[in-house]
Design a protein around this motif. Structure first.
Motif, PDB file in Angstrom:
ATOM      1  N   ALA A  76      19.304  31.095  69.255  1.00  0.00           N
ATOM      2  CA  ALA A  76      18.184  30.947  70.182  1.00  0.00           C
ATOM      3  C   ALA A  76      17.067  30.115  69.557  1.00  0.00           C
ATOM      4  O   ALA A  76      16.510  29.210  70.191  1.00  0.00           O
ATOM      5  CB  ALA A  76      17.659  32.328  70.590  1.00  0.00           C
ATOM      6  N   PHE A  77      16.739  30.397  68.292  1.00  0.00           N
ATOM      7  CA  PHE A  77      15.700  29.624  67.605  1.00  0.00           C
ATOM      8  C   PHE A  77      16.132  28.171  67.421  1.00  0.00           C
ATOM      9  O   PHE A  77      15.309  27.260  67.522  1.00  0.00           O
ATOM     10  CB  PHE A  77      15.370  30.269  66.256  1.00  0.00           C
ATOM     11  N   LEU A 102      10.348  36.741  73.545  1.00  0.00           N
ATOM     12  CA  LEU A 102      10.430  36.079  74.850  1.00  0.00           C
ATOM     13  C   LEU A 102       9.107  35.411  75.214  1.00  0.00           C
ATOM     14  O   LEU A 102       9.086  34.268  75.685  1.00  0.00           O
ATOM     15  CB  LEU A 102      10.828  37.097  75.928  1.00  0.00           C
ATOM     16  N   LEU A 103       7.986  36.101  74.986  1.00  0.00           N
ATOM     17  CA  LEU A 103       6.680  35.512  75.275  1.00  0.00           C
ATOM     18  C   LEU A 103       6.422  34.292  74.395  1.00  0.00           C
ATOM     19  O   LEU A 103       5.887  33.277  74.855  1.00  0.00           O
ATOM     20  CB  LEU A 103       5.580  36.556  75.051  1.00  0.00           C
ATOM     21  N   GLY A 104       6.794  34.378  73.141  1.00  0.00           N
ATOM     22  CA  GLY A 104       6.514  33.295  72.203  1.00  0.00           C
ATOM     23  C   GLY A 104       7.165  31.979  72.560  1.00  0.00           C
ATOM     24  O   GLY A 104       6.650  30.908  72.209  1.00  0.00           O
ATOM     25  N   THR A 105       8.289  32.010  73.276  1.00  0.00           N
ATOM     26  CA  THR A 105       8.971  30.758  73.609  1.00  0.00           C
ATOM     27  C   THR A 105       8.187  29.902  74.597  1.00  0.00           C
ATOM     28  O   THR A 105       8.374  28.685  74.653  1.00  0.00           O
ATOM     29  CB  THR A 105      10.363  31.036  74.211  1.00  0.00           C
ATOM     30  N   LEU A 137       0.168  26.809  71.963  1.00  0.00           N
ATOM     31  CA  LEU A 137       1.355  26.952  71.120  1.00  0.00           C
ATOM     32  C   LEU A 137       1.026  27.724  69.841  1.00  0.00           C
ATOM     33  O   LEU A 137       1.851  28.499  69.347  1.00  0.00           O
ATOM     34  CB  LEU A 137       1.943  25.585  70.772  1.00  0.00           C
ATOM     35  N   GLY A 138      -0.167  27.527  69.293  1.00  0.00           N
ATOM     36  CA  GLY A 138      -0.553  28.278  68.100  1.00  0.00           C
ATOM     37  C   GLY A 138      -0.504  29.777  68.345  1.00  0.00           C
ATOM     38  O   GLY A 138       0.008  30.544  67.519  1.00  0.00           O
ATOM     39  N   PHE A 139      -1.010  30.200  69.510  1.00  0.00           N
ATOM     40  CA  PHE A 139      -0.948  31.628  69.873  1.00  0.00           C
ATOM     41  C   PHE A 139       0.497  32.077  70.051  1.00  0.00           C
ATOM     42  O   PHE A 139       0.930  33.097  69.495  1.00  0.00           O
ATOM     43  CB  PHE A 139      -1.732  31.871  71.165  1.00  0.00           C
ATOM     44  N   ALA A 140       1.266  31.308  70.813  1.00  0.00           N
ATOM     45  CA  ALA A 140       2.654  31.690  71.106  1.00  0.00           C
ATOM     46  C   ALA A 140       3.500  31.720  69.839  1.00  0.00           C
ATOM     47  O   ALA A 140       4.341  32.611  69.659  1.00  0.00           O
ATOM     48  CB  ALA A 140       3.259  30.708  72.119  1.00  0.00           C
ATOM     49  N   ALA A 141       3.280  30.752  68.946  1.00  0.00           N
ATOM     50  CA  ALA A 141       4.064  30.679  67.719  1.00  0.00           C
ATOM     51  C   ALA A 141       3.806  31.882  66.819  1.00  0.00           C
ATOM     52  O   ALA A 141       4.727  32.412  66.183  1.00  0.00           O
ATOM     53  CB  ALA A 141       3.757  29.387  66.970  1.00  0.00           C
ATOM     54  N   ALA A 142       2.548  32.317  66.743  1.00  0.00           N
ATOM     55  CA  ALA A 142       2.228  33.493  65.921  1.00  0.00           C
ATOM     56  C   ALA A 142       2.981  34.722  66.432  1.00  0.00           C
ATOM     57  O   ALA A 142       3.556  35.495  65.651  1.00  0.00           O
ATOM     58  CB  ALA A 142       0.722  33.751  65.938  1.00  0.00           C
ATOM     59  N   ILE A 143       2.991  34.904  67.748  1.00  0.00           N
ATOM     60  CA  ILE A 143       3.708  36.035  68.340  1.00  0.00           C
ATOM     61  C   ILE A 143       5.205  35.912  68.072  1.00  0.00           C
ATOM     62  O   ILE A 143       5.884  36.882  67.718  1.00  0.00           O
ATOM     63  CB  ILE A 143       3.446  36.097  69.863  1.00  0.00           C
ATOM     64  N   LEU A 202      17.545  27.401  77.412  1.00  0.00           N
ATOM     65  CA  LEU A 202      18.725  28.063  76.847  1.00  0.00           C
ATOM     66  C   LEU A 202      18.346  29.050  75.757  1.00  0.00           C
ATOM     67  O   LEU A 202      18.901  30.144  75.663  1.00  0.00           O
ATOM     68  CB  LEU A 202      19.689  27.018  76.288  1.00  0.00           C
ATOM     69  N   GLY A 203      17.388  28.639  74.891  1.00  0.00           N
ATOM     70  CA  GLY A 203      16.949  29.529  73.817  1.00  0.00           C
ATOM     71  C   GLY A 203      16.336  30.802  74.363  1.00  0.00           C
ATOM     72  O   GLY A 203      16.596  31.900  73.869  1.00  0.00           O
ATOM     73  N   THR A 204      15.515  30.676  75.422  1.00  0.00           N
ATOM     74  CA  THR A 204      14.896  31.853  76.016  1.00  0.00           C
ATOM     75  C   THR A 204      15.942  32.755  76.663  1.00  0.00           C
ATOM     76  O   THR A 204      15.863  33.984  76.577  1.00  0.00           O
ATOM     77  CB  THR A 204      13.859  31.421  77.075  1.00  0.00           C
ATOM     78  N   ILE A 205      16.920  32.144  77.328  1.00  0.00           N
ATOM     79  CA  ILE A 205      17.990  32.929  77.949  1.00  0.00           C
ATOM     80  C   ILE A 205      18.750  33.720  76.893  1.00  0.00           C
ATOM     81  O   ILE A 205      19.065  34.902  77.079  1.00  0.00           O
ATOM     82  CB  ILE A 205      18.951  32.005  78.734  1.00  0.00           C
ATOM     83  N   LEU A 206      19.034  33.080  75.753  1.00  0.00           N
ATOM     84  CA  LEU A 206      19.731  33.796  74.682  1.00  0.00           C
ATOM     85  C   LEU A 206      18.912  34.983  74.184  1.00  0.00           C
ATOM     86  O   LEU A 206      19.450  36.053  73.895  1.00  0.00           O
ATOM     87  CB  LEU A 206      20.015  32.847  73.510  1.00  0.00           C
ATOM     88  N   MET A 207      17.579  34.788  74.069  1.00  0.00           N
ATOM     89  CA  MET A 207      16.711  35.880  73.616  1.00  0.00           C
ATOM     90  C   MET A 207      16.877  37.122  74.491  1.00  0.00           C
ATOM     91  O   MET A 207      16.778  38.256  74.021  1.00  0.00           O
ATOM     92  CB  MET A 207      15.238  35.444  73.667  1.00  0.00           C
ATOM     93  N   ALA A 208      17.127  36.912  75.787  1.00  0.00           N
ATOM     94  CA  ALA A 208      17.231  38.032  76.712  1.00  0.00           C
ATOM     95  C   ALA A 208      18.433  38.930  76.403  1.00  0.00           C
ATOM     96  O   ALA A 208      18.474  40.083  76.824  1.00  0.00           O
ATOM     97  CB  ALA A 208      17.336  37.510  78.148  1.00  0.00           C
ATOM     98  N   PHE A 209      19.414  38.411  75.656  1.00  0.00           N
ATOM     99  CA  PHE A 209      20.607  39.192  75.327  1.00  0.00           C
ATOM    100  C   PHE A 209      20.438  40.027  74.057  1.00  0.00           C
ATOM    101  O   PHE A 209      21.343  40.764  73.673  1.00  0.00           O
ATOM    102  CB  PHE A 209      21.825  38.270  75.171  1.00  0.00           C
ATOM    103  N   LEU A 210      19.295  39.910  73.394  1.00  0.00           N
ATOM    104  CA  LEU A 210      19.046  40.719  72.207  1.00  0.00           C
ATOM    105  C   LEU A 210      18.857  42.180  72.590  1.00  0.00           C
ATOM    106  O   LEU A 210      18.274  42.491  73.635  1.00  0.00           O
ATOM    107  CB  LEU A 210      17.791  40.228  71.477  1.00  0.00           C
ATOM    108  N   LYS A 211      19.322  43.088  71.745  1.00  0.00           N
ATOM    109  CA  LYS A 211      19.078  44.511  71.964  1.00  0.00           C
ATOM    110  C   LYS A 211      17.629  44.840  71.601  1.00  0.00           C
ATOM    111  O   LYS A 211      17.057  44.257  70.678  1.00  0.00           O
ATOM    112  CB  LYS A 211      20.023  45.367  71.102  1.00  0.00           C
TER     113      LYS A 211
END
Length: 415
Positions: A32-33, A89-92, A117-123, A184-193
């Motif tokens: 995802a990353f 998910l929010l960070g993406t 992006l600075g805020f999102a990247a920190a999260i 695609l990266g965000t969609i993959l994140m959604a499959f994390l437990k």
């Protein structure tokens, strides 16, 4: 929203002979990353060489990492509240906006996008460190494995796959990647437990004021001498990354290989970063292995800095080989620092993962911002001297930490 983070790490319905393979989540997290950073990495590498009008590219990156630094002050509180998966998910979202702004770069598009992006990247990055460490501990506990080894292996896999964005993102054109990679990266994140962030329900549901949250995530960790001794190495890890993005591509690659050569050099950087991350992760098992790996990487980068201080313009084929060689060495150094710093913090500070990884991003992003703001105003030679001095200081503090921790460990064992 945070209540769903309270689900157990291990399925309560599983039998004693069945265990969950938590490595699946690391595979998903890593890929995802990679997808998220494909276009962003290429855009960042080219900021200082393409958006030169009024130093827009360099200044926007400085704004981005200043925002990243400030946001890191409260990122741990946000991650605790949301839970690490929701924070990821929010960070993406910040990366989508930044890439969109780069399609039409100007002061009115890049600056606001950089701030957000600075805020999102920190999260995103505090969530990543927390999630990966929690996953590694679950794997070690379920399978009765050495925790340090699992943390090392998981960090090695994550940073190896992540580093390949420098290869793929620079070999392919930004235009091919601007649509779809982040989605695609965000969609993959959604499959994390979902994972427990190691807090009780009372702690999560209590209303903690901003002041208390800041003290808990910023001031309290700095009362630990161990973290204070790691901070210089964390700061140097940010300096050496920013040096590649802002100085190396501008002074050592573009003049000899052209703008198209920047992508090639950064692809080489990414290849060696990925290989070294994977290898370093495999050899990581505890403080001794981390000490040896970090020391080796520091010596390699220190030698390269001294070489660059005496760098003379090569002729012929060496004019192509030398920048690519430096890119390879710098990739090795980055692979060492990122895997080992994350593993070291995960092993030493088990009680506060969010706060510890917030400290990591705080000092890294602050030092990156310093480079982007300083680079238009000081000479290349001055920057190299700053880098060398920072490396020597950080290595000295790190080795002192190792001696201090080993002394405490030996005393406890004798007692």
């Amino acid at each position: 929203m945070a209540s769903d983070e309270e689900s157990p790490l291990v399925d309560q319905n599983q039998t004693g002979s069945q265990t969950i393979n938590h490595g699946r989540d690391i595979h998903i997290l890593s890929w995802a990353f990679l997808l998220i950073f494909l276009a962003y990495g290429a855009a960042q590498n080219l900021q200082s060489t393409l958006n030169t009008d009024g130093d827009l590219g360099t200044i926007s990156l400085g704004i981005l990492y200043t925002s990243f630094t400030v946001s890191s002050l409260f990122a741990s509180a946000v991650v605790r509240k949301l839970g690490s998966k929701n924070a990821l998910l929010l960070g993406t979202s910040g990366y989508w906006l930044y890439i969109a702004a780069n399609l039409k770069p100007s002061w009115y598009t890049l600056v606001p996008a950089s701030l957000y992006l600075g805020f999102a990247a920190a999260i995103l990055w505090v969530g990543e460190g927390t999630y990966l460490t929690s996953t590694a501990r679950s794997q070690a506990n379920d399978r009765k494995l050495h925790e340090g080894t699992v943390i090392g292996h998981f960090n090695g896999e994550f940073w190896a796959i992540f580093a390949t964005h420098q290869l793929v993102g620079n070999l392919l054109t930004l235009g091919l990647l601007k649509d779809g990679a982040h989605d695609l990266g965000t969609i993959l994140m959604a499959f994390l437990k979902k994972r427990d962030a190691e807090e009780t329900e009372e702690q999560r549901d209590s209303s903690v004021g901003l002041y208390t949250s800041l003290v808990s995530s910023v001031v309290t960790p700095l009362c630990d001498t161990r973290l204070l001794l790691i901070v210089p190495l964390i700061a140097y890890s940010g300096l050496q990354q920013a040096f590649v993005w802002a100085e190396f591509t501008k002074f050592f690659v573009q003049p000899y290989l052209g703008e198209s050569g920047v992508g090639g050099a950064m692809a080489v950087y990414g290849v060696f970063d990925a290989i070294c991350s994977l290898a370093a992760g495999r050899f990581t098992s505890g403080l001794t292995s981390i000490t040896l790996i970090v020391s080796g990487g520091a010596i390699l980068q220190g030698g390269t800095l001294i070489w660059l201080l005496n760098y003379s313009v090569p002729t012929g084929v060496l004019g192509v080989v030398y920048p690519l060689l430096v890119a390879a060495i710098w990739g090795i150094g980055d692979g060492v620092l990122m895997t080992q710093l994350n593993a070291l913090l995960a092993m030493l500070f088990k009680h506060d993962m969010e706060g510890t990884f917030a400290q990591l991003k705080l000092w890294q992003s602050a030092s990156i911002a310093v480079v982007f703001f300083l680079s238009p105003n000081i000479s290349l030679q001055a920057m190299l001297f700053v880098m060398l001095a920072a490396l020597l200081l950080s290595l000295a503090c790190f080795l002192f930490l190792v001696l201090k921790v080993e002394k405490v460990f030996s005393s406890n064992r004798v007692a």
